[in-house]
Write a protein that holds these residues in place. Sequence first.
Motif, short mmCIF file in Angstrom:
data_model
loop_
_atom_site.label_atom_id
_atom_site.label_comp_id
_atom_site.label_asym_id
_atom_site.label_seq_id
_atom_site.Cartn_x
_atom_site.Cartn_y
_atom_site.Cartn_z
N VAL A 28 7.82 1.88 -5.86
CA VAL A 28 8.07 0.52 -5.40
C VAL A 28 6.73 -0.17 -5.25
CG1 VAL A 28 9.01 -0.89 -3.54
CG2 VAL A 28 10.17 1.23 -4.18
N VAL A 88 4.55 -3.35 -3.88
CA VAL A 88 4.64 -4.38 -2.84
C VAL A 88 3.32 -5.14 -2.80
CG1 VAL A 88 3.98 -2.78 -0.99
CG2 VAL A 88 5.18 -4.87 -0.42
N ALA A 110 9.66 -2.40 1.94
CA ALA A 110 9.31 -1.55 0.80
C ALA A 110 9.17 -0.09 1.20
CB ALA A 110 8.00 -2.05 0.16
N LEU A 151 4.89 4.53 -2.93
CA LEU A 151 4.73 3.11 -2.66
C LEU A 151 3.38 2.67 -3.22
CD1 LEU A 151 5.96 0.68 -1.12
CD2 LEU A 151 4.68 1.45 0.87
N VAL A 175 8.39 -5.88 -4.38
CA VAL A 175 8.77 -6.49 -3.11
C VAL A 175 7.65 -7.44 -2.68
CG1 VAL A 175 9.42 -6.08 -0.71
CG2 VAL A 175 10.06 -4.42 -2.47
#
Length: 171
Positions: free
Chosen positions: A38, A40, A55, A66, A140
């Motif tokens: 993900v 962000v 996130a 992340l 995100v």
Amino acid sequence: MAGYEFPERKRVVDPSSTTDPAEEAACTSRDPAFLHGVVVGFDGSTSSERALAYAVGMAVRSNCGLIIVHVANRLPTTVWAGCEPPALVDVPDHRTEILGLELACAENLSEVPWVLLERGGDICHELEEVGQEYQADAIVVGTTHGLIGRIFGSVSGRLARRAQRPVVVIP
């Protein structure tokens, strides 16, 4: 990060498909914990902190890493020198180092492996590029509140229109 191991993801390969060797080499050189992670966007603002919290939860639920991206400012040289054509100059941005220290102390990031990347340039372009590099499942971002976002358009709106992957906008 120490203490976090993800189960091996089985990759099904179609023998009839053709893959670009450069693309495959780029994918294999990345840490598998961050592949399909993900992305962000984070700049330390209140809206980006909310986006980071969302996130983190998304990465925990998806069992992935992340990728936190801070896009540093770039200023046109025409502001200083009056030269043509306009060129962009990277301005040293120590903000990324400060953000990294703040993130290292954040308790909610202890649940997920994460990495902080610094990029320079257009925020939308850089977030989408990082998403492509890591084959991210989602990007995100927080919303932009204020006059500048209304005049020039918000980063979240521009990113949602042009991104090739899902974009989650957190108010």
